[in-house]
Write an enzyme that holds these catalytic residues in place. Sequence first.
Site, PDB file in Angstrom:
ATOM      1  N   SER A 143     -51.962 -21.172  -8.877  1.00 26.93           N
ATOM      2  CA  SER A 143     -51.578 -21.043  -7.472  1.00 26.93           C
ATOM      3  C   SER A 143     -50.248 -21.746  -7.300  1.00 26.93           C
ATOM      4  O   SER A 143     -49.827 -22.525  -8.164  1.00 26.93           O
ATOM      5  CB  SER A 143     -52.645 -21.713  -6.585  1.00 26.93           C
ATOM      6  OG  SER A 143     -52.190 -21.873  -5.251  1.00 26.93           O
ATOM      7  N   TYR A 156     -58.641 -28.283  -4.507  1.00 27.48           N
ATOM      8  CA  TYR A 156     -58.024 -27.018  -4.911  1.00 27.48           C
ATOM      9  C   TYR A 156     -56.802 -27.274  -5.792  1.00 27.48           C
ATOM     10  O   TYR A 156     -56.635 -26.648  -6.849  1.00 27.48           O
ATOM     11  CB  TYR A 156     -57.635 -26.225  -3.669  1.00 27.48           C
ATOM     12  CG  TYR A 156     -57.243 -24.801  -3.944  1.00 27.48           C
ATOM     13  CD1 TYR A 156     -58.214 -23.825  -4.137  1.00 27.48           C
ATOM     14  CD2 TYR A 156     -55.908 -24.417  -3.999  1.00 27.48           C
ATOM     15  CE1 TYR A 156     -57.863 -22.497  -4.381  1.00 27.48           C
ATOM     16  CE2 TYR A 156     -55.544 -23.095  -4.239  1.00 27.48           C
ATOM     17  CZ  TYR A 156     -56.523 -22.147  -4.428  1.00 27.48           C
ATOM     18  OH  TYR A 156     -56.176 -20.843  -4.677  1.00 27.48           O
TER      19      TYR A 156
END
Length: 281
Positions: A143, A156
Site C-alpha cells: 500500500s 495497517y
Amino acid sequence: MTAIRGAAAAVTGAASGIGRALALELAARGCDLALADRDEAGLQAVAAEIGKTCSQKVTVHRVDVSEPSQIEAFAQAAIAAHPGLNIVVNNAGVALLGQFGEIDQAQMDWLMNINFWGVVHATRAFLPHLARQREAHIVNLSSIFGIIAPPGQTAYAAAKFAVRGFSESLRHELQMTQSPINLSVVHPGGVATGIARNSRSGVGMTDNAHRAQSIERFEAFAKTLPAKAALRIIWGIEKNQPRILIGKDARFMDLLQRLRPGSYWPMLARRLAKLEKAAGK
C-alpha cells in the site's frame, strides 16, 4: 518479460475491488485463473462475468487467508487445476480503523494474519511450483501505507511495511539464485474499493461519527478506479517492475517521504486539509 497470454494466475481477494478487476482483465488477456476469497458468492459472480466474454479456464476456491491450512489446500487445488500456473497475486486484505490505544492485540493479530502472514504463507505454498516454471511472477499488494505511516493506521501500516520488507528481501534472494521467478510489490494510493467501508473499528473507538468521517475522507480522495489499478499492475508484471506505484497520490507521497523521511506527515496533513476544504468536506 512475464507474458500474460497463455499464463495461469492465482489471485486472492478476487471477489471484489482490485482483485476482481485483475481477474477480469487477466482473463480478457488470455490468462487462466484460480480465484480465491472468503466471499463464495462474489467469486461465483466474477467467474460468471468472465464466462460471458472469455473462454479461459476459471476455478473458484473459498479461502480464508488467515488460515495457513486453507492457503496450502488452495495452492494444491490451484496447481492441480492449472498445472502451468505461473503468476500468484497476493491481494487479499482488510482494514482496521482506530488509534493504537483504541485497538486491542486480538484485532491487531487479526489484521496481521490476513494482510501480512497471508502473503507469507501463500508465497511459501506456491514458491516450489513457481520455481519449476520457465518464467513466473509473484505480485504482493502492499500500500502507499507501506511507504508512509499516517496516524490512526498503526496496524495497517505495520502489515504493509512488513509486506514491503518481506517482498524486497525475497526478490533479492530470487535474483541472487537466478530464479525464474520475478517479484513485484504494489503500492496503491487511493483506489475506489470498499475496503474502508468494510473495515473494522478498534474496540476502543466508540465515536461512530468519527468512524463515518474517516470513511468519507478516504472515499473522497480514493479517485483511482480498480480497473485502472489492475491495468497498472498488469503492465508492471509484463515489464517485470520491482515496485508498482498506483495513482498520482501514491507517486507524490512516495517522493515526499524520500525528501523528508522524518517529517513528511505535518506537510502531508496540511495538504490533505487544504484538499478536503476545497472539496467542501
